[in-house]
Design a protein around this motif. Structure first.
Motif, PDB file in Angstrom:
ATOM      1  N   THR A  92       0.816  -1.217   0.000  1.00 29.89           N
ATOM      2  CA  THR A  92       0.000   0.000   0.000  1.00 29.89           C
ATOM      3  C   THR A  92       0.848   1.266   0.000  1.00 29.89           C
ATOM      4  OG1 THR A  92      -0.166  -0.106   2.427  1.00 29.89           O
ATOM      5  CG2 THR A  92      -1.957  -1.101   1.134  1.00 29.89           C
ATOM      6  N   LEU A  95       0.873   2.820  -3.578  1.00 30.10           N
ATOM      7  CA  LEU A  95      -0.372   2.865  -4.328  1.00 30.10           C
ATOM      8  C   LEU A  95      -0.626   4.262  -4.887  1.00 30.10           C
ATOM      9  CD1 LEU A  95      -2.949   0.817  -2.196  1.00 30.10           C
ATOM     10  CD2 LEU A  95      -1.848   0.148  -4.330  1.00 30.10           C
ATOM     11  N   CYS A  97      -3.591   5.079  -5.726  1.00 33.04           N
ATOM     12  CA  CYS A  97      -5.044   5.063  -5.608  1.00 33.04           C
ATOM     13  C   CYS A  97      -5.401   5.394  -4.169  1.00 33.04           C
ATOM     14  CB  CYS A  97      -5.589   3.680  -5.995  1.00 33.04           C
ATOM     15  SG  CYS A  97      -7.374   3.530  -5.887  1.00 33.04           S
ATOM     16  N   ASP A  98      -6.214   6.401  -3.981  1.00 32.40           N
ATOM     17  CA  ASP A  98      -6.613   6.793  -2.642  1.00 32.40           C
ATOM     18  C   ASP A  98      -8.117   7.025  -2.626  1.00 32.40           C
ATOM     19  OD1 ASP A  98      -6.427   7.362  -0.019  1.00 32.40           O
ATOM     20  OD2 ASP A  98      -5.125   9.111  -0.206  1.00 32.40           O
ATOM     21  N   LEU A 394      -8.507  -0.787   1.077  1.00 37.38           N
ATOM     22  CA  LEU A 394      -7.952   0.028   0.001  1.00 37.38           C
ATOM     23  C   LEU A 394      -7.183  -0.821  -0.999  1.00 37.38           C
ATOM     24  CD1 LEU A 394      -7.319   2.766  -1.279  1.00 37.38           C
ATOM     25  CD2 LEU A 394      -5.368   2.956   0.295  1.00 37.38           C
ATOM     26  N   ASP A 397      -9.676  -2.853  -3.090  1.00 39.84           N
ATOM     27  CA  ASP A 397     -10.380  -1.984  -4.035  1.00 39.84           C
ATOM     28  C   ASP A 397      -9.445  -1.435  -5.113  1.00 39.84           C
ATOM     29  OD1 ASP A 397     -12.774  -2.354  -2.726  1.00 39.84           O
ATOM     30  OD2 ASP A 397     -12.548  -0.597  -1.442  1.00 39.84           O
ATOM     31  N   SER A 398      -8.170  -1.259  -4.778  1.00 44.05           N
ATOM     32  CA  SER A 398      -7.206  -0.808  -5.781  1.00 44.05           C
ATOM     33  C   SER A 398      -7.060  -1.839  -6.886  1.00 44.05           C
ATOM     34  CB  SER A 398      -5.843  -0.541  -5.131  1.00 44.05           C
ATOM     35  OG  SER A 398      -5.919   0.528  -4.203  1.00 44.05           O
ATOM     36  N   VAL A 401      -9.864  -1.129  -9.197  1.00 46.49           N
ATOM     37  CA  VAL A 401      -9.571   0.036 -10.029  1.00 46.49           C
ATOM     38  C   VAL A 401      -8.598  -0.348 -11.147  1.00 46.49           C
ATOM     39  CG1 VAL A 401      -8.478   2.319 -10.046  1.00 46.49           C
ATOM     40  CG2 VAL A 401     -10.041   1.689  -8.192  1.00 46.49           C
ATOM     41  N   HIS A 402      -7.615  -1.192 -10.811  1.00 47.10           N
ATOM     42  CA  HIS A 402      -6.663  -1.666 -11.818  1.00 47.10           C
ATOM     43  C   HIS A 402      -7.384  -2.466 -12.899  1.00 47.10           C
ATOM     44  CE1 HIS A 402      -3.776  -4.638 -13.490  1.00 47.10           C
ATOM     45  NE2 HIS A 402      -2.957  -3.607 -13.479  1.00 47.10           N
TER      46      HIS A 402
END
Length: 438
Positions: A92, A95, A97-98, A394, A397-398, A401-402
């Motif tokens: 993390t 990442l 992505c937030d 997170l 969920d990342s 998103v990927h």
């Protein structure tokens, strides 16, 4: 549910089903089902799933052997737990992505939000629905000329508010300019879509597990091929991954450059006979045009929850995890740790029945689990556990998103309501990049 036959399996010398009867061929009895079908339907209620039921079409990769045994966190040694935490912090740390704070609302829900007759629970649901509709508006996804697919629809409240927001805006040319497809595995009481039957709006409900739903075969979607928008209010655990794959990886959609089980309650158009079999084909599009079977996917807005119910087998972010040097063992542990994000912040629920990892939502459920014995007392402080739980959510969920990025979409995670409304307050949205929008 084992069907034991299909309409497509009938040999050419078999007679077609009797007029007004079900087009499903019962192999064991060597005849068509004798049930009478409703007007415009090809199958009876028992066999309606034959139209778009494809077993495990959205289940994910079948690679690998038997699932790994589930190991409780309290069964792991301190050294194992520390190793997992080190891997989590490393993964993390880099990442891109937030989760941003983006609490929105939509005026169409305002009057109901101010209705004193609504209790506390109803008020919380309304706030969530208002914010989701607000996000759809902000993303340019709220409009006519499209089909909204609500996964885990429950009573259909989210679709209801979308219709309310659009019914007086730039009056629709015809009722077919707006389609609302509600997907729910369970039988649901007090459905609100029934209230819209006299409005001319195209509400259609499918009672089917997302895992087995081939959207490209749904007659409503094939009829006008309107662009699709995926929506959902609390898709529990693996149901989110099933919905993402259903929306973006259905074979009929993959051809686009832009991106039974339960009885289905739907109206299906009459099918043309299959000239090769003398019977009704299982594929509602068989023998029709050779172009795309549905419109492009414009985007999605799905409220996430219950990461502890995710499963590696269904997870769409497997490639993302593997690129980080992580695999199913770490994924399983992080799913368990994700419950720490809310552990101790919600009332404990006693005598909870066993929960399904692919629970697919519904308006009347909070989908928030009780504290688990995996708290590993003494290893971390309560505040540290909550921080670790949020990092696990997170990271999971990342990966989603990927996955969206590999399908040409720009994903975003937002806290769409305050934690006092629901502890599961993260919304996943996605649209194509500005220069790629259909």
């Amino acid at each position: 549910m084992q069907h034991g036959g299909s309409a497509a399996s009938v040999s050419s010398n078999m007679a077609a089903p009797a007029s007004g009867s079900c087009g499903f061929f019962v192999e064991k009895k060597k005849r068509f089902c004798k049930m009478i079908v409703g007007r415009g339907r090809r199958f009876c209620g028992e066999h309606a799933t034959m139209v778009y039921y494809v077993e495990n079409i959205n289940a994910g990769s079948a690679d690998g052997d038997e699932p790994l045994p589930q190991v409780s966190l309290c069964e792991r040694s301190r050294a194992e737990l520390q190793s997992l935490l080190d891997k989590l912090r490393t993964a993390t740390g880099d990442l891109h992505c937030d989760v941003d704070d983006r609490v929105l609302s939509h005026p169409v829900v305002e009057e109901e939000l101010n209705n004193p007759q609504n209790g506390g629970s109803a008020h919380k649901h309304l706030k969530q629905q208002s914010s989701i509709v607000g996000h759809l508006e902000e993303l340019g996804l709220l409009g006519g000329g499209r089909c909204f697919v609500e996964f885990g629809a429950g009573r259909g409240k989210l679709s209801h508010w979308i219709h309310e927001a659009l019914k007086d805006r730039d009056p629709l040319k015809t009722s077919e300019d707006l389609q609302l497809l509600l997907v729910e595995r369970c039988s649901t009481r007090f459905k609100v879509d029934g209230k819209h039957q006299d409005t001319g709006a195209q509400f259609e409900r499918l009672q089917v597990d997302i895992q087995h739903l081939d959207l490209s075969k749904v007659p409503l979607i094939r009829k006008k091929k309107l662009p699709l928008v995926g929506i959902g209010k609390h898709l529990c655990g693996a149901a989110t991954d099933l919905a993402l794959r259903c929306l973006l990886d259905t074979p009929g959609h993959r051809a686009e450059t832009a991106p039974p089980p339960k009885r289905l309650k739907t109206s299906e158009p009459a099918a043309e006979p299959d000239p090769d079999s003398g019977s009704v084909s299982n594929d509602p599009g068989a023998g029709s045009d050779h172009g795309p079977v549905s419109g492009p996917v414009l985007g999605l807005a799905v409220a996430l929850c219950c990461h502890h119910r995710c499963e590696w087998h269904h997870y769409v972010g497997q490639r993302f995890f593997l690129q980080l040097g992580l695999g199913p063992t770490e994924f399983s542990a992080f799913c368990r740790m994700s419950s720490w994000a809310t552990c101790g912040l919600r009332p404990t629920r006693q005598d909870r029945p066993p929960q399904d990892v692919t629970n697919q939502g519904g308006d009347d459920e909070e989908h928030e689990v009780a504290e688990e014995p995996d708290a590993v007392d003494g290893f971390l402080s309560p505040d540290e556990r909550q921080t670790v739980g949020r990092l696990c959510k997170l990271l999971i969920d990342s990966g989603r998103v990927h996955f969206l990025s590999t399908r040409g979409f720009r994903g975003r995670l937002s806290r769409y309501v305050d934690a006092s409304v629901t502890l599961e307050n993260v919304l996943l949205t996605a649209t194509p990049p500005p220069d790629c929008s259909p």
